[in-house]
Design a protein around this motif. Sequence first.
Motif, PDB file in Angstrom:
ATOM      1  N   GLY A   1     -16.036 -14.491 -52.104  1.00 33.62           N
ATOM      2  CA  GLY A   1     -17.469 -14.508 -51.840  1.00 33.62           C
ATOM      3  C   GLY A   1     -18.228 -15.613 -52.539  1.00 33.62           C
ATOM      4  N   GLU A   2     -17.565 -16.382 -53.388  1.00 28.83           N
ATOM      5  CA  GLU A   2     -18.257 -17.440 -54.128  1.00 28.83           C
ATOM      6  C   GLU A   2     -18.378 -18.709 -53.291  1.00 28.83           C
ATOM      7  OE1 GLU A   2     -17.559 -18.071 -58.490  1.00 28.83           O
ATOM      8  OE2 GLU A   2     -16.611 -19.910 -57.773  1.00 28.83           O
ATOM      9  N   ARG A   3     -19.485 -19.443 -53.516  1.00 31.32           N
ATOM     10  CA  ARG A   3     -19.593 -20.793 -52.956  1.00 31.32           C
ATOM     11  C   ARG A   3     -19.331 -21.764 -54.093  1.00 31.32           C
ATOM     12  NH1 ARG A   3     -24.512 -18.895 -50.150  1.00 31.32           N
ATOM     13  NH2 ARG A   3     -23.978 -18.514 -47.969  1.00 31.32           N
ATOM     14  N   HIS A   4     -18.235 -22.471 -53.995  1.00 28.35           N
ATOM     15  CA  HIS A   4     -17.761 -23.288 -55.102  1.00 28.35           C
ATOM     16  C   HIS A   4     -17.739 -24.753 -54.678  1.00 28.35           C
ATOM     17  CE1 HIS A   4     -15.303 -23.191 -58.936  1.00 28.35           C
ATOM     18  NE2 HIS A   4     -15.184 -24.460 -58.545  1.00 28.35           N
ATOM     19  N   ALA A   5     -18.410 -25.600 -55.458  1.00 24.43           N
ATOM     20  CA  ALA A   5     -18.413 -27.022 -55.127  1.00 24.43           C
ATOM     21  C   ALA A   5     -17.473 -27.777 -56.054  1.00 24.43           C
ATOM     22  CB  ALA A   5     -19.818 -27.593 -55.237  1.00 24.43           C
TER      23      ALA A   5
ATOM     24  N   LEU B   1     -14.469 -27.128 -47.057  1.00 26.77           N
ATOM     25  CA  LEU B   1     -15.158 -28.206 -46.345  1.00 26.77           C
ATOM     26  C   LEU B   1     -15.092 -29.476 -47.182  1.00 26.77           C
ATOM     27  CD1 LEU B   1     -18.405 -26.370 -45.082  1.00 26.77           C
ATOM     28  CD2 LEU B   1     -16.225 -26.665 -43.883  1.00 26.77           C
ATOM     29  N   ASP B   2     -14.542 -30.548 -46.584  1.00 24.05           N
ATOM     30  CA  ASP B   2     -14.395 -31.807 -47.308  1.00 24.05           C
ATOM     31  C   ASP B   2     -15.516 -32.766 -46.917  1.00 24.05           C
ATOM     32  OD1 ASP B   2     -13.534 -33.928 -48.790  1.00 24.05           O
ATOM     33  OD2 ASP B   2     -11.478 -33.931 -48.021  1.00 24.05           O
TER      34      ASP B   2
ATOM     35  N   THR C   1     -15.680 -16.951 -48.717  1.00 30.24           N
ATOM     36  CA  THR C   1     -15.430 -17.805 -49.861  1.00 30.24           C
ATOM     37  C   THR C   1     -15.479 -19.245 -49.387  1.00 30.24           C
ATOM     38  OG1 THR C   1     -13.933 -16.098 -50.645  1.00 30.24           O
ATOM     39  CG2 THR C   1     -13.840 -18.236 -51.762  1.00 30.24           C
ATOM     40  N   LEU C   2     -16.299 -20.047 -50.046  1.00 29.64           N
ATOM     41  CA  LEU C   2     -16.455 -21.444 -49.625  1.00 29.64           C
ATOM     42  C   LEU C   2     -16.088 -22.372 -50.771  1.00 29.64           C
ATOM     43  CD1 LEU C   2     -17.676 -23.552 -47.534  1.00 29.64           C
ATOM     44  CD2 LEU C   2     -19.781 -23.347 -48.863  1.00 29.64           C
TER      45      LEU C   2
ATOM     46  N   LEU D   1     -26.519 -25.303 -52.827  1.00 27.38           N
ATOM     47  CA  LEU D   1     -25.609 -24.333 -52.216  1.00 27.38           C
ATOM     48  C   LEU D   1     -24.683 -23.610 -53.192  1.00 27.38           C
ATOM     49  CD1 LEU D   1     -24.253 -26.016 -48.925  1.00 27.38           C
ATOM     50  CD2 LEU D   1     -25.364 -23.785 -49.095  1.00 27.38           C
ATOM     51  N   ALA D   2     -24.251 -24.328 -54.224  1.00 25.85           N
ATOM     52  CA  ALA D   2     -23.104 -23.831 -54.977  1.00 25.85           C
ATOM     53  C   ALA D   2     -23.469 -22.743 -55.983  1.00 25.85           C
ATOM     54  CB  ALA D   2     -22.421 -24.985 -55.693  1.00 25.85           C
TER      55      ALA D   2
END
Lengths: 249, 424
Positions: A30-34, A171-172, A198-199, A212-213
């Motif tokens: 569920g995390e958005r990770h950059a 996503l790259d 999860t991103l 976003l992150a």
Amino acid sequence: MSTAIELRGVTKRFGNTEIIRGVDLAVPRGERHAIIGPNGAGKSTLFNLISGRYPLSHGDILLNGESVSGLKPFQINRKGLSRSFQVTNIFQRMSVFENIRCAVLWTLGYKYSFWHRLGGLKDANLHAEEVMESIGLKARRDTPAGVLSYAEQRALEIGVTIAGGAEVILLDEPTAGMSRTETSDAVELIRKVSQGKTLIMVEHDMGVVFDLADKISVLVYGEVIASDVPDNIRGNKAVQEAYLGTEAH
Amino acid sequence: MAKLKYRPINLGRWLVWGGTALVMIILPLILTAGFTLTLLSQIGVGIIFALSYNMLLGQGGMLSFGHAVYSGLGAYFTVHALNLISQGAFHFPVTLAPIIGGLAGATFGVIFGYVTTKKAGTTFAMISLGIGEMVFACSLMFAGFFGGEAGVSTNRVMGQSFLGITYGPSIQVYYLIVGWALVCMAAMYAWTQTPLGRMANAVRDNPERAEFVGYDTHMVRFLTLVLSGFFAGIAGGLSCINYEIVTAENVGAAASGGVLIATFIGGAGFFFGPIIGTIVFFTMVTAVGAMTKAWLFYLGLLFLIMVLYAPGGFASLILMHVPVIKARLMRRLLLPYAAALVTGAVLMAGLVSVVEMTYHFSLEAGTAPGMKLFGFAFNVTSATPWTVAVGLLIGGFVISRFAWAAVGRAWADIVHILQDRAVV
Ligand SMILES: Nc1ncnc2c1ncn2[C@@H]1O[C@H](COP(=O)(O)OP(=O)(O)O)[C@@H](O)[C@H]1O
Ligand SMILES: [Mg+2]
């Protein structure tokens, strides 16, 4: 919360050069990770390792607690991980609709079927139309992907990535090369399609990253030098020197 | 919510299929010259074979140099089955015998295909060539199965006639071929509209991305090859019934090369391309072959010209005119086309003269220096006919270039007009 993706001592060598040098990273579900870092740091390579495009030299990668190192890309994809590419990588000769439909067929269970008629697959067609709508390409439904504008191709790249309903999305550099308005559209799109998923995202635009992150990892010369919430990354001395600092020059 | 438009009954499609069936059924009633039935039967079988080949080349992006392996082995299994049936070993209607060929073709697709389809591109092409050579070599080693030099013969007429159908007369065999051709054409067209058919296109265009949406590209290519082998085997079974003999040539390189040429000149990028290609190919082989020893030369030349100037084949040449006709701009092309046709005829006359005279000179100059060409009788050892022939060739080449330049300009204008209209 359980872990979606975990990297343990991941190492990658091309010949004698070690490009990824022992990366440990855990991204909870569920995390958005950059992932940020200078050019050539190894961010895309890291994605190529996670998604099975390249084999690891050392270490292990776990998806939902299960090792996926050594698996082929399609096997990892079937386990619920999907990725986009920094350089657009779609089916150029197919229409926008066909591109997306190809991306939903496996998960909907049609696999290698030669006894279903594509036109009669209500679920696949409806889902493809919905994805097309959500990435804003409905008006371009029957246009061959190869003749779309750059920003449209990037949107389709994301559409193909998320269409299969993967739980973990990589996503790259989704906004690279976009204008300001295109970027803010893309950010909204990413926020929408990564809802409840999860991103992991490689991104150069700091505005996008801080917007976003939930968490940011900084990759420099194949090593994660910091992994923390955005506010702490902003204040991190080592990061400023190694990365944010050089950007400001 | 997106609204979907489905058209379960497509009138245009029914017209095309119905028209095709009708043409195939009435053609032998109209064309009654002795050789036409043989030619039509050959075309019917060839269409199935070429469409099966195009599942690989056109839809799957696999260039095969050994496709005759599947049709040929299908033919061999059919011929042995027919012989067993006529000996009373088991009961099976001749009408359905091609399915035996199909199953054999598919089985060998499973055996050979698993290795060949691991990689696409050059690797696939090379392995297909190797397997073709291997199977041909086997035909010399296992004379019991392959029948050695003479091949294996059979008799398609057996058992009781059913409603007067014995498959004795060739016309009955022709209609058997038509029936199978229509079923196979429909089945192979339907295949292009299935998940596997679409993913074969995806794997052809971008195998890497196909893997990242969950597809094992090896498996997609493998299954495509097995199905293609099935239809090729049916074509082989039909050719066995048609000729009542199967020889090593059926699995040989010439048969594999022929289907490649027919598919390519017809247009691998379109479903109906190989159908056109097969018609052109066999008509040329039969008609030109009856007229001159140099027929293979002309076939090679046609292939060369198509590869260089019309890589999309006849199908794309036809389809590129559809928007022009719709826009009512066709008349702009008529004059340049007429010029190209006339000048092209001069060029062709020169070329054909030179080729035919060269053939005649090298084969028969000593014994029979006189020859006849385009209604003129002359001596091939004298200088005048050579001067005329070379003159036609060079003159035709020069004026053709002007005509083609005019065709090019007319097309440029049309593209311009179409673009302008599209913007408005
Ligand atoms: N397939 C490969 N073979 C050899 N070197 C590679 C390969 N892929 C990437 N590299 C090298 O790895 C380094 C990191 O590349 P990359 O992961 O694309 O960086 P980033 O995405 O962080 O900009 C670069 O020096 C690049 O040249
Ligand atoms: Mg990169």
